[in-house]
Design an enzyme around this catalytic site. Structure first.
Site, PDB file in Angstrom:
ATOM      1  N   LYS A   1      63.103  39.902  62.897  1.00  0.00           N
ATOM      2  CA  LYS A   1      64.560  40.077  63.013  1.00  0.00           C
ATOM      3  C   LYS A   1      64.913  40.623  64.406  1.00  0.00           C
ATOM      4  CE  LYS A   1      68.312  42.216  60.303  1.00  0.00           C
ATOM      5  NZ  LYS A   1      68.617  43.018  59.102  1.00  0.00           N
TER       6      LYS A   1
ATOM      7  N   SER B   1      69.583  44.427  52.937  1.00  0.00           N
ATOM      8  CA  SER B   1      69.499  43.285  53.858  1.00  0.00           C
ATOM      9  C   SER B   1      68.182  42.527  53.882  1.00  0.00           C
ATOM     10  CB  SER B   1      69.828  43.742  55.277  1.00  0.00           C
ATOM     11  OG  SER B   1      71.215  43.798  55.422  1.00  0.00           O
TER      12      SER B   1
ATOM     13  N   SER C   1      71.700  41.098  55.848  1.00  0.00           N
ATOM     14  CA  SER C   1      71.824  40.675  57.216  1.00  0.00           C
ATOM     15  C   SER C   1      70.566  40.003  57.776  1.00  0.00           C
ATOM     16  CB  SER C   1      72.163  41.894  58.086  1.00  0.00           C
ATOM     17  OG  SER C   1      71.137  42.858  58.023  1.00  0.00           O
TER      18      SER C   1
HETATM   19  N1  GLN Z   1      75.278  44.243  53.215  1.00  0.00           N
HETATM   20  C1  GLN Z   1      74.996  45.582  53.645  1.00  0.00           C
HETATM   21  C2  GLN Z   1      75.954  46.002  54.721  1.00  0.00           C
HETATM   22  O1  GLN Z   1      76.697  45.186  55.192  1.00  0.00           O
HETATM   23  C3  GLN Z   1      73.559  45.676  53.989  1.00  0.00           C
HETATM   24  C4  GLN Z   1      73.214  46.049  55.353  1.00  0.00           C
HETATM   25  C5  GLN Z   1      71.768  46.182  55.630  1.00  0.00           C
HETATM   26  O2  GLN Z   1      70.963  46.422  54.742  1.00  0.00           O
HETATM   27  N2  GLN Z   1      71.453  46.109  56.916  1.00  0.00           N
HETATM   28  O3  GLN Z   1      76.013  47.146  55.086  1.00  0.00           O
END
Ligand code: GLN
Length: 480
Positions: free
Chosen positions: A69, A168, A144
């Site tokens: 990532k 995420s 994400s």
């Molecule tokens: N969907 C979550 C957010 O928008 C998850 C984010 C993450 O785990 N980086 O904060």
């Protein structure tokens, strides 16, 4: 020669040992296919040379390649975090996870598409790259870490690293039908992970199956002198126990699932997965855990507060793209105005508000207290059950653009992943079946701190029973 797409690492190693194939050749074929197919899939924003420069290249991942990532540092790699502000930024050093992978002989395919700084559930909040779901190109790959999940699901990475702050790794693993492991907070070093919500951030693993996830976890877990939040709990490097049943395992199921707004197909799939676990010998225990109903507001307040504090460093003077201005203040405003996307701006504004002198008590401190009571509920519960079972999300992969009119509503997709994040507990997602649109369902298991191995062992028994990867028509069986 499409084997690189469907074999697990374990199987590829067996074939190599039998003289029936070379892992390095398969990785090269995968690298070539990834560059051909990426314009349609969008999993990668940048490819990396498929070579390992480490002097020690004889570890147990020799010849394999990983997708990483874009918020995890590798020396000289673009670590753009999906943000226009960091579009030209390259890391000057390796994160601990990248260093450990290199030392085990692993190479790298590329850097993957993500929501800006990890803020999102669909990979639509990004200014760099656009990833689609390999099962259905009209749908989101999740966020994400959507690029990492899409790369693994389409067979264009043996495994991938993502970050999981509120879901995420697990949500994109669920949307794309792969295994997603979020470790206990502090179990895998975050040295070299770009900070988003420091009290929640973890580096997680996306893999083709449970055994591969375990192999990578064993390599990455453990204390790191560069990260003072890493835990000292020992890593059990023995292989997973290959039990054929789950006798003696107590799995908790919260009654509150009935009060959540879950897609009926998701509820049905979870019910069927629970029946499988029971048929395999597990004891299912209904329990009440009211606090899991409040996790989205707690998560939102803490997330915005910590993000506002962490993202303060992006002033254009030290990192990334700087916009000119007559004074430092003018340059800073112009840099953030053009560098950050709208989701980031929304969260920074909300974060500054909940931390401000007049509202800190009412929002931030209240969320901290509510988090403590959630942690206490989990502690009490693990006296009665060995792990908890939940679906991963209220829905399966949604069409791209579903939340463009109301981006805040997307935060509700975190309701089932945020609990383990807020409590710092390990959680694992494994694919179970397909919904009526042909998109993956999954089951999430949450365990006590440092209980990754038990989660993986339970998941292994279920994985063999479900045989999800053996079904016809997964994206790893065909090219795009
Ligand atoms: N969907 C979550 C957010 O928008 C998850 C984010 C993450 O785990 N980086 O904060």
């Amino acid at each position: 020669m499409n084997q690189f797409r469907s074999l697990t690492m374990q199987r590829a190693q067996q074939l190599q040992a039998e003289g029936a194939g070379s892992v390095k050749k398969l990785s090269q074929a995968m690298h070539d296919a990834a560059s051909d197919e990426n314009p349609a899939l969008g999993a990668y924003t940048n490819f990396l040379p498929n070579e390992n420069h480490s002097p020690m290249v004889s570890g147990n991942l020799e010849g394999f390649t990983a997708a990483i990532k874009a918020n995890i540092a590798g020396e000289g790699w673009p670590t753009h975090c999906g943000s226009r502000l960091l579009a030209n930024y390259c890391s000057p050093y390796d994160s601990t996870v990248v260093r450990r992978l290199r030392a085990s002989g692993c190479g790298f395919t590329g850097v993957t598409t993500m929501d800006e700084f990890g803020m999102g559930s669909s990979c639509e909040h990004t200014t760099l790259g656009r990833v689609v779901n390999p099962w259905n190109s009209g749908c989101s790959a999740g966020g994400s870490s959507g690029g990492s999940a899409a790369a693994v699901a389409s067979g264009l990475a043996w495994f991938a690293l993502g970050s999981d702050t509120g879901g995420s790794v697990r949500l994109p693993a669920h949307f794309c039908g792969v295994v997603g492991l979020k470790p206990t907070y502090g179990r895998i070093s975050r040295f070299g992970l770009v900070a988003f919500v420091s009290s929640l951030d973890t580096i997680g693993i996306l893999a083709r199956d449970v055994t591969d996830a375990h192999t990578v976890f064993n390599l990455l877990a453990g204390h790191d002198p560069h990260d003072s939040t890493t835990l000292a709990c020992p890593v059990d490097s023995n292989p997973l126990m290959r039990a054929s049943n789950l006798h003696g395992l107590r799995i908790g199921v919260p009654d509150e699932l009935a009060e959540m707004d879950l897609d009926p197909e998701v509820s049905q799939d979870h019910h069927e997965s629970l029946q499988r676990l029971k048929a395999l010998g597990a004891e299912l225990i209904s329990l009440s855990m009211k606090s899991i109903l409040n996790t989205v507001p707690i998560y939102t307040v803490l997330n915005c507060a910590e993000a506002a504090s962490n993202l303060h460093r992006y002033d254009g003077a030290q990192y990334g793209v700087r916009q000119p201005g007559a004074t430092y203040g003018e340059s800073l405003t112009a840099t953030r105005e053009s560098g950050f996307g709208s989701e980031v701006k929304r969260r920074l504004l909300l974060g500054a508000h909940v931390l401000s002198a007049g509202y800190r008590q009412q929002y931030y401190l209240k969320a901290c207290a509510a988090r403590q009571s959630l942690i206490q509920d989990f502690t009490n519960l693990f006296g009665k059950v060995d792990m908890l079972s939940l679906p991963t999300a209220p829905c399966t992969a949604f069409p791209l653009g579903s939340f463009s009119d109301d981006p805040v509503r997307m935060h509700l997709t975190d309701i089932l992943t945020a609990p383990a994040s807020l409590a710092g507990l390990p959680a694992l997602t494994i694919p179970t079946s397909l919904d009526s649109r042909g998109l993956p369902h999954s089951l999430q298991l949450i365990g006590p701190a440092c209980g990754e191995k038990q989660l993986l062992e339970c998941a292994l028994v279920l994985e063999r029973d479900l045989a999800f990867r053996q079904r016809k028509g997964g994206p790893w069986k065909t090219s795009l």
